[in-house]
Scaffold this motif. Sequence first.
Motif, mmCIF file in Angstrom:
data_model
loop_
_atom_site.group_PDB
_atom_site.id
_atom_site.type_symbol
_atom_site.label_atom_id
_atom_site.label_comp_id
_atom_site.label_asym_id
_atom_site.label_seq_id
_atom_site.Cartn_x
_atom_site.Cartn_y
_atom_site.Cartn_z
ATOM 1 N N TRP A 198 -0.369 -0.701 3.346
ATOM 2 C CA TRP A 198 -1.118 -0.476 3.254
ATOM 3 C C TRP A 198 -1.031 1.155 3.124
ATOM 4 N N VAL A 199 -2.217 2.271 3.407
ATOM 5 C CA VAL A 199 -2.130 3.501 2.886
ATOM 6 C C VAL A 199 -1.301 4.798 4.283
ATOM 7 N N GLU A 200 -0.943 4.799 4.244
ATOM 8 C CA GLU A 200 0.188 5.538 4.964
ATOM 9 C C GLU A 200 -0.908 6.405 5.871
ATOM 10 N N PRO A 201 -0.766 6.576 6.514
ATOM 11 C CA PRO A 201 -1.448 7.686 7.747
ATOM 12 C C PRO A 201 -0.320 9.502 7.770
ATOM 13 N N ARG A 202 -1.496 10.206 7.635
ATOM 14 C CA ARG A 202 -0.791 11.429 7.683
ATOM 15 C C ARG A 202 -1.546 12.600 8.789
ATOM 16 N N ALA A 203 -2.373 11.486 9.968
ATOM 17 C CA ALA A 203 -2.689 11.963 11.492
ATOM 18 C C ALA A 203 -3.363 11.362 12.321
ATOM 19 N N ALA A 204 -3.646 11.824 13.345
ATOM 20 C CA ALA A 204 -3.786 10.641 14.626
ATOM 21 C C ALA A 204 -2.453 9.505 14.586
ATOM 22 N N CYS A 205 -2.786 8.600 15.190
ATOM 23 C CA CYS A 205 -2.381 7.659 15.549
ATOM 24 C C CYS A 205 -2.978 6.115 15.344
ATOM 25 N N THR A 206 -3.243 6.159 14.179
ATOM 26 C CA THR A 206 -3.643 5.088 14.291
ATOM 27 C C THR A 206 -3.589 4.806 12.314
ATOM 28 N N CYS A 207 -3.386 3.209 12.169
ATOM 29 C CA CYS A 207 -3.503 2.816 10.130
ATOM 30 C C CYS A 207 -5.093 1.770 10.440
ATOM 31 N N PHE A 208 -4.541 1.408 9.542
ATOM 32 C CA PHE A 208 -4.900 0.650 8.882
ATOM 33 C C PHE A 208 -4.868 -0.452 7.842
ATOM 34 N N PRO A 209 -3.886 -1.282 8.053
ATOM 35 C CA PRO A 209 -2.798 -2.292 6.973
ATOM 36 C C PRO A 209 -3.737 -3.433 6.594
ATOM 37 N N ARG A 210 -3.708 -4.116 5.428
ATOM 38 C CA ARG A 210 -4.153 -5.575 5.081
ATOM 39 C C ARG A 210 -3.029 -6.363 4.991
ATOM 40 N N VAL A 211 -3.859 -7.720 4.798
ATOM 41 C CA VAL A 211 -3.095 -8.850 4.648
ATOM 42 C C VAL A 211 -3.318 -9.345 3.492
ATOM 43 N N LYS A 212 -1.765 -9.014 2.737
ATOM 44 C CA LYS A 212 -1.623 -9.327 0.897
ATOM 45 C C LYS A 212 -2.368 -10.256 0.561
ATOM 46 N N GLU A 213 -3.392 -10.533 -0.463
ATOM 47 C CA GLU A 213 -4.306 -11.233 -0.813
ATOM 48 C C GLU A 213 -2.839 -12.772 -1.003
ATOM 49 N N SER A 214 -1.667 -12.428 -2.152
ATOM 50 C CA SER A 214 -0.975 -13.373 -1.897
ATOM 51 C C SER A 214 -0.325 -13.965 -1.015
#
Length: 369
Positions: free
Chosen positions: A292-308
């Motif tokens: 993930w890109v660690e969030p800096r605000a609000a209450c959501t995050c947008f992680p992704r499944v690693k291709e590997s």
Amino acid sequence: MKYIRMAIEKESPEQFGYEKIKYNLTETSVRDRNIRELGIVLDDILLPYGDHLGDPRLRRLIAEQSDIEDPDCVIVTGGAASALFLVASSMLESGDHMIVARPNYGTNIATPEAIGADVGYLDLTFEEGFRVDIEKLESMLRPDTKYISLTNPHNPTGTMMGLEELKRVIAVAEKHNVWLLVDETYRDMFKAERLPVAASLSPKVISVSSLSKTYGIPGIRIGWALCRDKEMIERLLCAKEQVCIGGSVVDEYIGFAALSQKDEWIAKNDALIASRFAIVKKWMEKEELLEWVEPRAACTCFPRVKESAGVDIEKFYRIMNDKYGTYVGPGHWFGFSDRYMRIGYGWPLEEELKAGLAGISAALREAKA
């Protein structure tokens, strides 16, 4: 205009059916509140047409809290989505050029597309931390660009432009005489840096926000647009009157009561979201199949499944939804691959959040090819 149903709305929890969801990690707000928590009584409210701009008391309060002197710089709308629609539909015609950051909340993209605008997409990438590339943004401007559309803090990633970055974007808009729309729906929610309302910094900025997310009262449809240019407010009022004349006096009354308790509510919200974020961060530190890109605000995050990771993505969602009763916002809601998912951690109760995250982890492993 050619309307299509946005996936984020067509597949939303309220349309999918709350009864089918055990652990709801899609919401981008705090937990929904009961009207009793506001301490108001509704049995003696007159029900006339209201001020077309919105309840004057509510507009004064919004203006004061936004460091804007004139309440007539505020127009109250049916949620932030309505404000975004009014901006797009009153500023764009088919073929007109505008620029919008992507990923983004659906209306910021879908309405310009429905109008037939020539949309330039400022794509934010995982590899660049979903950062707004201001130099790239400026290079995309054309003599006929009508406006730039950004969200800050950002939905779905939870990232945020700091004050200096925001001022640089505003300077670009002013230099090229282009309007800047900033969707600030999450501005009053848990964040690394407190920013001024963008519209307070320049008359070329339109700020949009609402009571739905930070206040947990989306059932009353109260949002607003704020701009120091009175001609722009007049343009938005023309559009609003064509759509609905004015807003609900009941909703606006409740909205005023809620916003009057802002300081108390935000303090409680931020403490709650901080505790939930700590749970998510600890989980992400151990979850080796996600990044993930660690969030800096609000209450959501947008992680992704690693291709590997070797995960069958379609199977993952099926197992997560059907077996574990966990529901997240899949990447296609935002024009991304379903390797990405938006996780909201402010709405679920602590045990629901922990169980939902455990369901994601279990589903990932069961879906490995």
